[in-house]
Motif scaffolding. Structure first.
Motif, mmCIF file in Angstrom:
data_model
loop_
_atom_site.group_PDB
_atom_site.id
_atom_site.type_symbol
_atom_site.label_atom_id
_atom_site.label_comp_id
_atom_site.label_asym_id
_atom_site.label_seq_id
_atom_site.Cartn_x
_atom_site.Cartn_y
_atom_site.Cartn_z
ATOM 1 N N ASN A 2 9.772 1.532 -5.605
ATOM 2 C CA ASN A 2 9.787 2.896 -5.687
ATOM 3 C C ASN A 2 8.490 3.624 -5.732
ATOM 4 O O ASN A 2 7.972 3.843 -6.841
ATOM 5 C CB ASN A 2 10.549 3.144 -6.976
ATOM 6 N N ARG A 3 8.005 3.708 -4.636
ATOM 7 C CA ARG A 3 6.513 4.295 -4.471
ATOM 8 C C ARG A 3 6.325 5.060 -3.216
ATOM 9 O O ARG A 3 7.114 4.950 -2.248
ATOM 10 C CB ARG A 3 5.381 3.138 -4.206
ATOM 11 N N LYS A 4 5.643 6.099 -3.348
ATOM 12 C CA LYS A 4 5.249 6.874 -2.208
ATOM 13 C C LYS A 4 4.380 6.080 -1.037
ATOM 14 O O LYS A 4 4.501 6.173 -0.205
ATOM 15 C CB LYS A 4 4.399 8.170 -2.815
ATOM 16 N N ASP A 5 3.491 5.247 -1.740
ATOM 17 C CA ASP A 5 2.188 4.837 -0.680
ATOM 18 C C ASP A 5 2.153 3.354 -1.041
ATOM 19 O O ASP A 5 2.487 2.752 -2.278
ATOM 20 C CB ASP A 5 1.029 5.617 -1.215
ATOM 21 N N LEU A 6 1.427 2.591 -0.175
ATOM 22 C CA LEU A 6 1.177 1.222 -0.599
ATOM 23 C C LEU A 6 -0.390 1.416 -0.317
ATOM 24 O O LEU A 6 -1.181 1.525 0.594
ATOM 25 C CB LEU A 6 1.738 0.179 0.280
ATOM 26 N N LEU A 7 -1.251 1.375 -1.366
ATOM 27 C CA LEU A 7 -2.784 1.340 -1.415
ATOM 28 C C LEU A 7 -3.391 -0.053 -1.535
ATOM 29 O O LEU A 7 -4.582 -0.340 -1.217
ATOM 30 C CB LEU A 7 -3.038 2.412 -2.468
ATOM 31 N N GLY A 8 -2.556 -1.088 -2.426
ATOM 32 C CA GLY A 8 -3.206 -2.309 -2.793
ATOM 33 C C GLY A 8 -2.258 -2.975 -3.390
ATOM 34 O O GLY A 8 -1.270 -2.522 -3.855
ATOM 35 N N LEU A 9 -2.662 -4.376 -3.562
ATOM 36 C CA LEU A 9 -1.731 -5.222 -4.226
ATOM 37 C C LEU A 9 -2.006 -5.306 -5.636
ATOM 38 O O LEU A 9 -1.337 -5.682 -6.690
ATOM 39 C CB LEU A 9 -1.768 -6.778 -3.667
ATOM 40 N N TYR A 10 -3.407 -4.749 -6.172
ATOM 41 C CA TYR A 10 -3.596 -4.806 -7.313
ATOM 42 C C TYR A 10 -2.626 -4.049 -8.292
ATOM 43 O O TYR A 10 -2.316 -4.612 -9.356
ATOM 44 C CB TYR A 10 -5.035 -4.088 -7.560
ATOM 45 N N ASP A 11 -1.972 -2.970 -8.001
ATOM 46 C CA ASP A 11 -1.059 -2.223 -8.419
ATOM 47 C C ASP A 11 0.345 -2.820 -8.418
ATOM 48 O O ASP A 11 1.041 -2.088 -9.130
ATOM 49 C CB ASP A 11 -1.079 -0.735 -7.919
#
Ligand code: CP
Length: 301
Positions: A2-11
């Motif tokens: 449930n996210r708008k973006d994929l910025l990294g796997l850390y999060d």
């Protein structure tokens, strides 16, 4: 997810990573059957905005979006208004004004995708940002079946590698043991804090490993003096058949590409029976289709 973006796997949580990998596996099976017509992004658009060179990531995001039913536009930064001094944020706002739905960005500055994501309405996917993260590369590297308990050796230029960092975050979240080895000058502080086992030799890193990953030397990000020469890097930090013999029988050889043949891996290892490099490319297409459809799906729900 449930996210708008994929910025990294850390999060990302382990559950979110599992969801992407699982959907990616079903796309991979469909691609193997020759299927290329999917509808998750039907009626949507995607812009591929790369400020750095790329073959694999750019092409596979473009194909992934097209196979998913989207209209796709590639922006060539060399011929865009970026050359006239337009900022990243202004470029993003311009694309938003055109009602674009997804931006896949690669940028030399770590954090650029986050800045863009905070500014635009479109979904933002990080296609590699500086030395920070390359989440979809790590997701495709993790297409190895069950990850928990696997031993993965990552060799080489860890400091400059966004691939190594995303793999470390993703693999440890799913319960793998991540061993790292490289020249001292190319091993950043704090790897153990993130769950890595930093090894004193290639042999120690590779001993009993299920997968051995070479990393591209990031020549464009090197300062002089990190290692004496490419020949010595290959001799002391690369992987050849002797080094591979320390791994588990049948261990997989991984490399994100583009590979410097004879430097990070010898040609016999790249082209050998244990090489998983071509399969990684197919996984890349599949996990990118999964990421696109999971991000856009939430919007429809
Ligand atoms: N693995 C990877 O990011 O390759 P490209 O630079 O060709 O996209």
């Amino acid at each position: 997810m449930n996210r708008k973006d994929l910025l990294g796997l850390y999060d990302l949580s382990a559950e979110e990573i599992e969801e992407i990998l699982c959907l990616g596996l079903s796309f991979k099976a469909a691609l193997r059957r020759g299927e290329k017509n999917f509808s998750a992004l039907k009626g949507k658009s995607a812009v591929i905005l790369f400020y750095e060179n790329s073959t694999r990531t750019r092409t596979s995001f473009e194909l992934a979006a097209k196979f998913s039913g989207a209209e796709v536009v590639n922006i060539s930064v060399a011929t865009s208004s970026v050359q006239k001094g337009e900022t990243l944020v202004d470029t993003g706002k311009t694309l938003d004004a055109m009602k674009n739905d997804v931006i896949v960005i690669r940028h030399p500055m770590g954090g650029a995708p986050k800045l863009l994501a905070e500014t635009v309405k479109a979904h933002v996917i990080n296609g590699g940002d500086g030395m920070n993260e390359h989440p979809t590369q790590a997701l495709l590297d993790m297409h190895l079946g069950s990850i928990a308990g696997l031993k993965v050796a990552i060799l080489g230029d860890i400091r400059h590698s966004r691939v190594a960092k995303s793999n470390l975050y993703g693999l440890t979240k799913l319960g793998a043991e991540v061993r790292m080895f490289g020249p001292k000058t190319l091993l950043p502080e704090g790897l153990e804090r993130e769950g890595a086992i930093v090894c004193r030799s290639r042999e120690e890193a590779v001993e009993g490993a299920d997968a051995v990953m070479g990393l591209r030397i990031q020549l464009e990000r090197q300062k002089a003096g990190n290692f004496p020469s490419l020949g010595e890097y290959a001799k002391y930090y690369g992987a050849d058949e002797r080094i591979l013999s320390y791994a588990k029988k049948g261990a997989l050889v991984l490399h994100p590409g583009p590979v410097n043949r004879g430097v990070e891996l010898t040609s016999s290892v790249i082209d050998g029976a244990q090489s998983h490099i071509e399969d990684q490319v197919l996984s890349g297409l599949a996990v990118r289709m999964a990421v696109l459809s999971l991000l856009v799906k939430e919007e429809k729900a």
